[in-house]
Design a protein around this motif. Structure first.
Motif, PDB file in Angstrom:
ATOM      1  N   ALA A 137      -0.174  -4.140   5.004  1.00 44.01           N
ATOM      2  CA  ALA A 137       0.246  -3.041   3.915  1.00 44.01           C
ATOM      3  C   ALA A 137       1.186  -3.562   3.046  1.00 44.01           C
ATOM      4  CB  ALA A 137       0.365  -1.593   4.184  1.00 44.01           C
ATOM      5  N   ALA A 172       0.549  -6.438   0.444  1.00 47.89           N
ATOM      6  CA  ALA A 172      -0.252  -6.131  -0.410  1.00 47.89           C
ATOM      7  C   ALA A 172       0.225  -5.261  -1.226  1.00 47.89           C
ATOM      8  CB  ALA A 172      -1.004  -5.274   0.452  1.00 47.89           C
ATOM      9  N   ARG A 173       0.696  -4.488  -0.883  1.00 46.29           N
ATOM     10  CA  ARG A 173       1.966  -3.899  -1.435  1.00 46.29           C
ATOM     11  C   ARG A 173       2.855  -4.964  -2.602  1.00 46.29           C
ATOM     12  NH1 ARG A 173       2.743   0.277   2.145  1.00 46.29           N
ATOM     13  NH2 ARG A 173       4.942  -1.053   2.943  1.00 46.29           N
ATOM     14  N   ALA A 174       3.412  -5.696  -2.250  1.00 47.51           N
ATOM     15  CA  ALA A 174       3.672  -6.364  -3.020  1.00 47.51           C
ATOM     16  C   ALA A 174       3.297  -7.743  -3.879  1.00 47.51           C
ATOM     17  CB  ALA A 174       4.748  -7.671  -1.898  1.00 47.51           C
ATOM     18  N   GLY A 175       1.639  -7.184  -3.868  1.00 47.13           N
ATOM     19  CA  GLY A 175       0.554  -8.066  -5.258  1.00 47.13           C
ATOM     20  C   GLY A 175       0.088  -8.950  -4.282  1.00 47.13           C
ATOM     21  N   SER A 198      -6.038   3.514   7.249  1.00 50.17           N
ATOM     22  CA  SER A 198      -4.955   4.457   6.571  1.00 50.17           C
ATOM     23  C   SER A 198      -5.480   5.266   5.381  1.00 50.17           C
ATOM     24  CB  SER A 198      -4.336   3.493   6.328  1.00 50.17           C
ATOM     25  OG  SER A 198      -5.306   2.239   5.709  1.00 50.17           O
ATOM     26  N   MET A 232      -7.233   3.203   2.451  1.00 51.06           N
ATOM     27  CA  MET A 232      -6.435   1.826   1.617  1.00 51.06           C
ATOM     28  C   MET A 232      -7.786   1.500   0.720  1.00 51.06           C
ATOM     29  SD  MET A 232      -3.648  -0.380   2.351  1.00 51.06           S
ATOM     30  CE  MET A 232      -2.818   0.049   2.648  1.00 51.06           C
ATOM     31  N   ASP A 239       2.130   2.454  -6.353  1.00 48.58           N
ATOM     32  CA  ASP A 239       1.687   1.269  -6.190  1.00 48.58           C
ATOM     33  C   ASP A 239       0.285   1.059  -5.769  1.00 48.58           C
ATOM     34  OD1 ASP A 239       0.606  -2.142  -5.304  1.00 48.58           O
ATOM     35  OD2 ASP A 239       1.305  -0.477  -2.780  1.00 48.58           O
ATOM     36  N   PHE A 247      -2.432  -1.385  -5.778  1.00 47.66           N
ATOM     37  CA  PHE A 247      -2.632  -1.988  -5.438  1.00 47.66           C
ATOM     38  C   PHE A 247      -3.294  -1.924  -3.885  1.00 47.66           C
ATOM     39  CE2 PHE A 247      -0.192  -5.686  -7.001  1.00 47.66           C
ATOM     40  CZ  PHE A 247      -0.388  -5.407  -8.017  1.00 47.66           C
ATOM     41  N   THR A 248      -2.266  -0.087  -3.106  1.00 46.79           N
ATOM     42  CA  THR A 248      -3.199   0.289  -2.012  1.00 46.79           C
ATOM     43  C   THR A 248      -2.947   1.671  -2.475  1.00 46.79           C
ATOM     44  OG1 THR A 248      -0.867   0.693  -1.329  1.00 46.79           O
ATOM     45  CG2 THR A 248      -1.551  -1.245  -0.404  1.00 46.79           C
ATOM     46  N   GLY A 249      -2.458   2.779  -4.049  1.00 40.85           N
ATOM     47  CA  GLY A 249      -3.088   3.337  -3.931  1.00 40.85           C
ATOM     48  C   GLY A 249      -1.833   4.602  -3.345  1.00 40.85           C
ATOM     49  N   ARG A 250      -0.501   4.203  -3.236  1.00 37.77           N
ATOM     50  CA  ARG A 250       0.309   4.961  -2.552  1.00 37.77           C
ATOM     51  C   ARG A 250       1.157   5.085  -3.645  1.00 37.77           C
ATOM     52  NH1 ARG A 250      -3.976   4.569   0.424  1.00 37.77           N
ATOM     53  NH2 ARG A 250      -3.732   4.683   2.931  1.00 37.77           N
ATOM     54  N   ALA A 288       1.089  -3.402 -12.977  1.00 39.50           N
ATOM     55  CA  ALA A 288       1.893  -2.770 -11.830  1.00 39.50           C
ATOM     56  C   ALA A 288       2.724  -2.735 -11.559  1.00 39.50           C
ATOM     57  CB  ALA A 288       1.267  -3.876 -10.843  1.00 39.50           C
ATOM     58  N   VAL A 289       3.770  -2.235 -10.563  1.00 35.39           N
ATOM     59  CA  VAL A 289       4.854  -1.938 -10.385  1.00 35.39           C
ATOM     60  C   VAL A 289       5.412  -2.839  -9.522  1.00 35.39           C
ATOM     61  CG1 VAL A 289       7.064  -1.080 -10.289  1.00 35.39           C
ATOM     62  CG2 VAL A 289       5.163  -0.010 -11.352  1.00 35.39           C
ATOM     63  N   ALA A 290       5.637  -4.421 -10.321  1.00 35.66           N
ATOM     64  CA  ALA A 290       5.525  -5.190  -7.654  1.00 35.66           C
ATOM     65  C   ALA A 290       5.824  -6.032  -8.844  1.00 35.66           C
ATOM     66  CB  ALA A 290       3.691  -5.464  -8.144  1.00 35.66           C
ATOM     67  N   PRO A 291       6.598  -7.065  -7.633  1.00 33.30           N
ATOM     68  CA  PRO A 291       7.069  -7.947  -7.758  1.00 33.30           C
ATOM     69  C   PRO A 291       6.814  -9.487  -9.011  1.00 33.30           C
ATOM     70  CG  PRO A 291       6.889  -8.265  -5.846  1.00 33.30           C
ATOM     71  CD  PRO A 291       6.654  -7.211  -6.276  1.00 33.30           C
ATOM     72  N   TYR A 328       5.651  -8.624 -11.962  1.00 29.26           N
ATOM     73  CA  TYR A 328       4.602  -7.887 -12.774  1.00 29.26           C
ATOM     74  C   TYR A 328       6.011  -7.879 -13.988  1.00 29.26           C
ATOM     75  CZ  TYR A 328       0.815  -8.018 -10.035  1.00 29.26           C
ATOM     76  OH  TYR A 328      -0.127  -8.649 -10.397  1.00 29.26           O
TER      77      TYR A 328
END
Lengths: 563, 563
Positions: free
Chosen positions: A225, A228-231, A255, A257, B27, B29-32, B316-319, B321
């Protein structure tokens, strides 16, 4: 692809070449399974709905889904050539492979990649390659080649080369150093695969910021997870050694997800396991057993992967998509009734498969040894010496300091201790390294292999120097493979003529040769909790704790340095 | 992008240029939505986690999400240039536009596209273009240009040209004919947008088989679901005329369908609506009101679109991007607190915006009229004649057969009937067409515009020929725009110097000019349920039922033929 012809068939003005009648059709886009006919023309799907065809396949009671995609696989681990690998995986539904030829490129460099591309032309499988990013894997061993950014460049225009293979040198990436940044820049905008076990926090953010887009080393769901959040797309792996489907899918189910960035892969899977359980089919079955909705699981085995790797018109049962299709007689059991590649039944496609052309000489005769005598195999030892201790059922080893049997200051193997030997075999350094190995248990002979991750030097173990030398020399004569010597006689061998990694024989022949030699090895005292050749092959890999032997000597993985 | 520098910041070895501290970070990617700091360096996101920066923005209580993307928009419909359009949409969170310059290319051809590319250089917005696929739109009218596959070719290498714009000629595609197939082949592998209202069944399958990958014309959920199953991404549209969010999102919520292939767009949205409600922000607000989970809705406004259009490192808000970011003070209300483009506050970026360069002469002076006299405006009529009947609150018209006022066999407008006139204005045919128009209601003068979908010929209506002629001539002198004439005097005008479609003035100026002239038009008897200029502009579009007037004459949309 004749687009106009496809339109004629889709519009119902022309009869389709082939229609799957009355199937339960998986739609990966909306995650639904709906009844319908599927019309196929010229290897592509023309339409889904109500169609009639010049040929019709009655699909009542069957689920029709897209062919399965393995997002990350090392074909070399099967020890057969791409043709035989495809013969092994296609019947269980895999129609696309994204392969990383990391092993052969470690031995043969760009020639190895060229060979893998050529030897997979015209197979009934979409076989894409990633460019191995980390050859050599480490500066602590001697590989056969160095695969630089400059050497990658000529492959960028190849239609079946997708991106950069697993970036294993994550400490370099996170540390912001090394030539890996040249490769990352060169492959900018293309898929870039990762490999970073347990990486987390700032280091993970840095790794993702560098452009790495996927990960197949996540073993727990929290780790997956975070990645995944890191893309990163998460490749959920089920191979011969790594079994990650159950824990990762359980986390997904619990989860709730989104699964659209989760894919399936095998990484390394041996022929025996493929022939017994099937290939990606097995990931699917385990995932559904964990309660993942079948449509979502099937998406992970098809469209999710095609989309992540930017493979257009692949991975769905929809108009304009490739007619790579799997018919299931049981959805949750993932029982494969029939497989179609480009609209042709797999059985037919495999029957019509031509012979493999003889391998390019550049990938043959890859074993080049220094002149060796028994004298070179002597290992001087002190009162206490460093010993590699094998641990039952694990790839990890113990770093022991023990008194070992000796005569005149030289180690004398026997009893609990074998002599482990690495010989550089690429004709580069002539290096030879020795160490006592505890718990491997070979008696009255020697075992040797040219499959030894990742540099694939010769790795051999014996309880006497005479047999050890014979085993090593025989590998040199054979051009690589597996060898077993007992009492001055070679009693078993599996020739792996291509790079010392892959056989030129059929999958069936290789399976039976390996089964026979493994049985012989166990008979020579190697315990049943150890796979004689595979366990051996990891003893030179300087990334798994604790103590390893490379051609340059003993390597302490904890201190990450040669002793 | 300096990847090594980004890695230094992500790894925590260097302080970030800017850190968003303590935000609720979406996020996609995971919808969180999870709390965290977001570090930005050189216009890109370095990492999400715990960071400190040389500058820090306190984000407690705010949600940080990716900048919004409009998947399909015609900038020309705003009647301002890209610079002013960006000034209008950026403050409400839109940081990326995928524009189809269909209108200007209908007037100016490739020159129009070149102008739109040039005039959007350096704006604080990612402005991508699709190649208009259907210029001219139909053979029943005279456009200013023909945009062929050959003319598209030079644009394929442009970094901001993505693919093929909405393929409106769906009857040709489904019928398997026409030069659209050349364009589909040319753009193979790139995004290809659709436009096929109510297309279904075999015809829809054929349209998708031809390679069309998206649809923004779906108005009901069953239609959208069928198109999604055919492999099309569904662009959920909320514009000035089309309001599709409520019905489509309701269907998504009720069905629980995966949303990852659903995107947001506006298609056509006027400045007034943008300045009142915001831009994609408004789609989001309506979607959340229908019960769609905020994280899913925000994915539809960002990552889903970037992925569909193969825009790397966006959405996305991710490294790694782009630091295109929106801070919301209220998640479900989509209240935009602040917008950042490439890590720079939108307010700052807009303040530092240079002046637009003067437009390329190629897109100016696009009104070229035949010599006209009142004599040319006479319309001979029979006992019963074809009349275009306007329907309150609708773009559709009625095809009437009525007796209209006449003198000596010529139509005399007045009372319920105005005289509608189309003059070909591209200097190509000199065509002029006339028809009686019922229910428009202009008294004592004339109204005229060069905005008239899709060929943008002059469209004018009047109750007398003298004012009609004056209005048309004035448009010729102005180089296009809106004109209002009363009693022989031009009482209002909005110059649209660029292609007769867009003003060179500020958004504020255009809004007030349009408000003023519309008020004057209503004062001349045009009822309040009709937008004087916009309703008029659709009377020449030969695809909306029932009766239209093009420069070639009356067009019966039901029979799809000129009368």
């Amino acid at each position: 692809m004749d687009r106009r012809r496809l339109v004629e068939v889709a519009a119902g003005r022309e009869k389709a070449e082939l229609v799957f009648k009355g199937a339960e059709v998986l739609d990966v886009f909306t995650g639904r399974i709906l009844p319908g006919d599927v019309a196929v023309e010229g290897g592509f799907i023309a339409g889904v709905g109500s169609y009639s065809g010049r040929r019709e396949r009655d699909c009542r009671g069957l689920v029709l889904c897209p062919g399965f995609i393995d997002a990350h696989v090392h074909i070399e681990s099967s020890m057969v050539l791409p043709r035989e690998f495809v013969r092994s995986v296609l019947p269980s539904g895999t129609t696309t492979l994204i392969a990383d030829p990391h092993e052969i490129v470690n031995v043969c460099g760009a020639q190895g990649l060229r060979f893998m591309l050529e030897s997979s032309e015209g197979l009934p499988c979409n076989l894409y390659y990633m460019l191995p990013s980390s050859v050599p894997t480490s500066p602590f061993e001697t590989a056969g080649a160095c695969f630089t950014a400059d050497e990658m460049r000529p492959f960028l225009g190849h239609a079946r080369v997708l991106g950069l293979g697993e970036v294993m040198c994550f400490p370099d990436v996170v540390g912001g150093r090394g030539e890996i940044f040249e490769k990352l820049a060169l492959l900018e905008g293309r898929p870039i695969d990762g490999h970073a076990p347990a990486l987390s926090g700032h280091a993970l953010q840095a790794y993702a910021a560098a452009g790495v887009e996927s990960e197949h080393e996540a073993v727990g769901f929290a780790e997956a997870a975070e990645k995944a959040r890191a893309g990163m797309a998460i490749l959920v792996r089920e191979g011969s050694a790594a079994h990650n489907v159950v824990s990762l899918v359980r986390g997904l189910v619990e989860s709730g997800m989104e699964t659209d960035r989760f894919l399936f892969c095998t990484d390394d899977k041996h022929l025996d396991d493929i022939w017994r359980d099937g290939h990606i089919r097995w990931n699917l079955k385990l995932a559904m057993e964990e309660g993942l909705a079948p449509a979502l699981a099937l998406g992970m085995a098809s469209y999710n992967t095609a989309r992540h790797y930017r493979l257009p018109r692949l991975g769905a049962v929809a108009p304009g998509y490739r007619a790579d299709l799997v018919l299931l007689s049981d959805l949750r059991g993932v029982l494969v009734e029939e497989v179609y590649k480009d609209g042709i039944p797999a059985s037919e496609a495999l029957k019509n498969l031509g012979e493999s052309p003889p391998p390019d000489p550049a990938v043959l005769h890859t074993v080049s040894l220094p002149a060796l005598s028994e004298h070179d195999l002597r290992l001087p030892v002190a009162e206490k010496t460093d010993v590699i201790g094998m641990i039952p059922y694990q790839l990890e080893t113990e770093h022991l300091r023990e008194s070992v049997p000796q005569r005149q200051g030289y180690f004398t193997p026997g009893g609990d201790y074998a002599k482990l030997c690495v010989v550089e075999r690429h004709g580069r350094s002539g290096n030879l390294a020795l160490a006592p190995l505890k718990g491997y248990g070979i008696r009255g002979g020697a075992i040797a292999t040219t499959v030894a991750h990742d540099s694939h030097n010769i790795l051999a173990a014996a309880d006497n120097d005479k047999d050890l030398l014979l085993a090593i020399r025989r590998l040199g004569e054979m051009g690589g493979g597996y060898v077993l010597v007992r009492g001055g006689q070679v009693i078993g061998q599996v020739p792996l003529a291509v790079a010392g990694l892959m056989s030129t024989e059929s999958a069936e022949a290789v399976r039976s040769q390996v089964a026979r030699i493994s049985k012989q090895a166990h008979e020579m005292g190697i315990p049943y909790h150890i796979d004689p050749f595979i366990s051996l092959s990891f003893l030179a890999l300087p990334v798994i704790p604790s103590l390893r032997l490379t051609d340059r000597g003993l390597f302490d993985v904890e201190r990450f340095a040669l002793l």
